[in-house]
Design a protein around this motif. Structure first.
Motif, PDB file in Angstrom:
ATOM      1  N   HIS A   6      -3.054  -3.085  -2.656  1.00  0.00           N
ATOM      2  CA  HIS A   6      -4.168  -2.211  -2.294  1.00  0.00           C
ATOM      3  C   HIS A   6      -4.056  -0.953  -3.158  1.00  0.00           C
ATOM      4  O   HIS A   6      -3.916  -1.065  -4.361  1.00  0.00           O
ATOM      5  CB  HIS A   6      -4.124  -1.912  -0.789  1.00  0.00           C
ATOM      6  CG  HIS A   6      -4.360  -3.135   0.060  1.00  0.00           C
ATOM      7  ND1 HIS A   6      -5.618  -3.531   0.472  1.00  0.00           N
ATOM      8  CD2 HIS A   6      -3.499  -4.060   0.561  1.00  0.00           C
ATOM      9  CE1 HIS A   6      -5.526  -4.633   1.195  1.00  0.00           C
ATOM     10  NE2 HIS A   6      -4.252  -4.986   1.249  1.00  0.00           N
ATOM     11  N   TRP A   7      -4.137   0.211  -2.569  1.00  0.00           N
ATOM     12  CA  TRP A   7      -3.941   1.448  -3.337  1.00  0.00           C
ATOM     13  C   TRP A   7      -2.446   1.709  -3.377  1.00  0.00           C
ATOM     14  O   TRP A   7      -1.838   2.023  -2.357  1.00  0.00           O
ATOM     15  CB  TRP A   7      -4.692   2.605  -2.683  1.00  0.00           C
ATOM     16  CG  TRP A   7      -4.914   3.757  -3.599  1.00  0.00           C
ATOM     17  CD1 TRP A   7      -5.931   3.923  -4.500  1.00  0.00           C
ATOM     18  CD2 TRP A   7      -4.087   4.919  -3.725  1.00  0.00           C
ATOM     19  NE1 TRP A   7      -5.784   5.113  -5.180  1.00  0.00           N
ATOM     20  CE2 TRP A   7      -4.662   5.744  -4.725  1.00  0.00           C
ATOM     21  CE3 TRP A   7      -2.916   5.342  -3.103  1.00  0.00           C
ATOM     22  CZ2 TRP A   7      -4.112   6.967  -5.097  1.00  0.00           C
ATOM     23  CZ3 TRP A   7      -2.351   6.558  -3.483  1.00  0.00           C
ATOM     24  CH2 TRP A   7      -2.957   7.360  -4.471  1.00  0.00           C
TER      25      TRP A   7
ATOM     26  N   HIS B 209      -8.935   8.463 -11.074  1.00  0.00           N
ATOM     27  CA  HIS B 209      -9.473   7.674  -9.969  1.00  0.00           C
ATOM     28  C   HIS B 209     -10.979   7.482 -10.114  1.00  0.00           C
ATOM     29  O   HIS B 209     -11.532   6.482  -9.654  1.00  0.00           O
ATOM     30  CB  HIS B 209      -9.157   8.352  -8.640  1.00  0.00           C
ATOM     31  CG  HIS B 209      -7.689   8.378  -8.323  1.00  0.00           C
ATOM     32  ND1 HIS B 209      -7.201   8.564  -7.057  1.00  0.00           N
ATOM     33  CD2 HIS B 209      -6.592   8.235  -9.117  1.00  0.00           C
ATOM     34  CE1 HIS B 209      -5.876   8.536  -7.074  1.00  0.00           C
ATOM     35  NE2 HIS B 209      -5.491   8.345  -8.320  1.00  0.00           N
TER      36      HIS B 209
ATOM     37  N   THR C 108     -14.697  -3.777  -3.724  1.00  0.00           N
ATOM     38  CA  THR C 108     -15.315  -3.403  -2.451  1.00  0.00           C
ATOM     39  C   THR C 108     -16.827  -3.241  -2.556  1.00  0.00           C
ATOM     40  O   THR C 108     -17.501  -3.111  -1.538  1.00  0.00           O
ATOM     41  CB  THR C 108     -14.704  -2.102  -1.918  1.00  0.00           C
ATOM     42  OG1 THR C 108     -14.789  -1.085  -2.928  1.00  0.00           O
ATOM     43  CG2 THR C 108     -13.238  -2.314  -1.561  1.00  0.00           C
TER      44      THR C 108
ATOM     45  N   SER D 246       0.848  -1.182   0.000  1.00  0.00           N
ATOM     46  CA  SER D 246       0.000   0.000   0.000  1.00  0.00           C
ATOM     47  C   SER D 246       0.887   1.237   0.000  1.00  0.00           C
ATOM     48  O   SER D 246       1.990   1.215   0.556  1.00  0.00           O
ATOM     49  CB  SER D 246      -0.913   0.003   1.234  1.00  0.00           C
ATOM     50  OG  SER D 246      -1.670   1.196   1.325  1.00  0.00           O
TER      51      SER D 246
ATOM     52  N   ASN E 288     -15.514  -3.064   2.499  1.00  0.00           N
ATOM     53  CA  ASN E 288     -14.650  -2.518   3.535  1.00  0.00           C
ATOM     54  C   ASN E 288     -15.224  -2.821   4.907  1.00  0.00           C
ATOM     55  O   ASN E 288     -16.397  -3.198   5.041  1.00  0.00           O
ATOM     56  CB  ASN E 288     -14.494  -1.008   3.361  1.00  0.00           C
ATOM     57  CG  ASN E 288     -13.597  -0.652   2.192  1.00  0.00           C
ATOM     58  OD1 ASN E 288     -12.879  -1.498   1.657  1.00  0.00           O
ATOM     59  ND2 ASN E 288     -13.623   0.603   1.792  1.00  0.00           N
TER      60      ASN E 288
ATOM     61  N   ALA F 232      -9.684   0.134  -4.593  1.00  0.00           N
ATOM     62  CA  ALA F 232     -10.264   1.175  -3.748  1.00  0.00           C
ATOM     63  C   ALA F 232     -10.998   2.222  -4.576  1.00  0.00           C
ATOM     64  O   ALA F 232     -11.844   2.955  -4.056  1.00  0.00           O
ATOM     65  CB  ALA F 232      -9.173   1.848  -2.922  1.00  0.00           C
ATOM     66  N   ASP F 233     -10.659   2.327  -5.862  1.00  0.00           N
ATOM     67  CA  ASP F 233     -11.336   3.253  -6.771  1.00  0.00           C
ATOM     68  C   ASP F 233     -11.129   2.728  -8.186  1.00  0.00           C
ATOM     69  O   ASP F 233     -10.761   1.571  -8.381  1.00  0.00           O
ATOM     70  CB  ASP F 233     -10.834   4.693  -6.599  1.00  0.00           C
ATOM     71  CG  ASP F 233      -9.318   4.812  -6.764  1.00  0.00           C
ATOM     72  OD1 ASP F 233      -8.715   3.962  -7.454  1.00  0.00           O
ATOM     73  OD2 ASP F 233      -8.727   5.755  -6.207  1.00  0.00           O
TER      74      ASP F 233
ATOM     75  N   ALA G 127      -8.232   5.232   1.672  1.00  0.00           N
ATOM     76  CA  ALA G 127      -7.867   3.964   1.039  1.00  0.00           C
ATOM     77  C   ALA G 127      -6.806   3.238   1.850  1.00  0.00           C
ATOM     78  O   ALA G 127      -6.842   2.008   2.004  1.00  0.00           O
ATOM     79  CB  ALA G 127      -7.368   4.212  -0.383  1.00  0.00           C
TER      80      ALA G 127
END
Length: 424
Positions: free
Chosen positions: A111-112, A150, A201, A7, A225, A140-141, A15
């Motif tokens: 992750h991000w 994003h 998510t 991350s 989440n 996350a986006d 995020a």
């Protein structure tokens, strides 16, 4: 299981905090979970911050790569539309350096990772160094599925190959978004269809992944989440209002976002809705987040500012009668489950992942995306019906405990990891 989470940060930003919660939940189940991040803010010993190589050759490469990335972005800042969304390159100055620091493990979960993981060197070398380690990417986006944005705000070009990017203010097909898309495409060509698993998510994120020309071929699992429901819990409303300077007799609508300046967050639609409300005494808007929000009319605005402490944030939710999320596009809406866990019902637009969590008549009310009149009526309906609000508050808390508590999420990741390890 030995799990490594990559991350950009551990606790800075929504995020990153969501990634850290996955890590924390898995530790709670007894797994050897570790985070490897570009910027470490916590004091957690199971989180390792990235230290760039001090070697002369590596330092020169970092400098050259940073100059190249900066030069590629240089034509666009003056062209971008007002309130443009964040835009992330696939490259980083560090090249393959982050890969060198990864320990032996059973699972790697991205992750991000914008600004930290460079796509081409990562995907080129991952399977060579970790040939039997399953790779998971939690979205996350929209950024992993696009040429850099994003959120595409309805553009839809990510379904093909990006280019002429509205978020860059570009009308040129071979612009930076096309170049980023092409490099991502080339990087992912090193990954077989079964070589990576996507975690979405929300149903909306899963649909974005399925439509993406970059990610559509990979299998997907929806895991929402989560949050610590012992921290996010109902607090005494009177005490919470006293702490935050909110009158005890007010009817409080709460808005929370990193910044109210981004048009996607819908603050303009919320203020328009509130300014048209009649017949609700002592109506007050409270806001949490950066920037300096402004609202016309005679409605008082209490700006709490940016809140990094989860307990204080739980008091902000507890101080409100209704939490409103007027986002026009939203991958999940972490603030929704935070409000639910604190027993505060929600009103929102039926956009993106919000429709997974805001269930009409159970945890809140929904209005068609962008329909200010319907949003206004939903807010009024809840503010004027104390009995309905109290009933929804109980359902909100119960739903948060049953579906969004950290152990619930961690067990879903555990099951996914075991299935991937079994297949590998």
């Amino acid at each position: 299981m030995r799990i490594v989470h990559l991350s950009t940060s551990d606790t800075a930003g929504g995020a990153s905090r969501a990634a850290y919660r996955v890590h924390t939940g898995l530790k709670g189940l007894g797994h050897d979970s570790r985070m490897f991040v570009q910027k470490k803010w916590s004091v957690d010993p199971t989180v390792t911050g990235f230290t760039p190589s001090g070697g002369l050759v590596d330092r020169l490469r970092v400098r050259v790569r940073q100059r190249r990335i900066t030069a590629d972005f240089a034509p666009y800042p003056g062209k971008r539309p007002p309130g443009a969304e964040p835009f992330a390159d696939d490259r980083t100055p560090y090249g393959d350096q982050p890969l060198r620091g990864l320990p032996e493990c059973d699972i790697i979960n991205l992750h991000w990772v914008a600004g930290f993981v460079d796509h081409l060197p990562f995907f080129e070398t991952f399977k060579r160094r970790f040939p039997k380690v399953p790779l998971v990417w939690r979205l996350a986006d929209m950024a992993p599925a696009t040429g850099g944005c994003h959120y595409d705000r309805g553009c839809g070009r990510f379904k093909a190959q990006c280019g002429a990017c509205p978020e860059l203010g570009s009308n040129i097909d071979a612009d930076l978004s096309r170049q980023i898309w092409q490099r991502k495409h080339d990087a992912l060509a090193n990954v077989g269809d079964a070589g990576m698993h996507i975690v979405a998510t929300s149903r909306w994120v899963a649909e974005v992944a399925s439509q993406s020309s970059l990610l559509g071929r990979f299998k997907r699992t929806i895991i929402p989440n989560a949050l610590d429901t012992s921290v996010y819990q109902p607090r005494d409303k009177g005490f919470s209002r006293d702490l935050l300077g909110i009158p005890r007799n007010a009817k409080v609508v709460l808005f929370a976002a990193d910044s109210s300046k981004h048009p996607r967050k819908g603050f303009a639609q919320l203020t328009e809705a509130l300014e048209g409300i009649r017949g609700v005494d002592n109506l007050t808007l409270a806001s949490v987040g950066g920037g300096k929000p402004a609202i016309g009319g005679n409605i008082p605005l209490i700006n709490v500012g940016k809140v990094d402490d989860d307990r204080v944030l739980s008091m902000a939710y507890s101080a409100a009668d209704v939490y409103v999320i007027p986002s026009l596009q939203e991958a999940f809406g972490q603030t929704v489950i935070e409000s639910m866990a604190c027993g505060t019902p929600i009103v929102g637009f039926a956009s993106g992942g919000i429709t997974d969590t805001v269930r009409p008549g159970q945890t809140g009310l929904l209005a068609p995306t962008g329909d200010v009149g319907a949003l206004r009526q939903a807010i009024v309906d809840l503010l004027q019906d104390d009995a309905a609000r109290h009933r929804l508050a109980e359902t909100c808390r119960a739903t948060a405990l049953a579906e969004y508590a950290l152990p619930v999420q961690a067990r879903q990741y555990e099951a996914l990891y075991r299935s991937l390890l079994g297949n590998s």
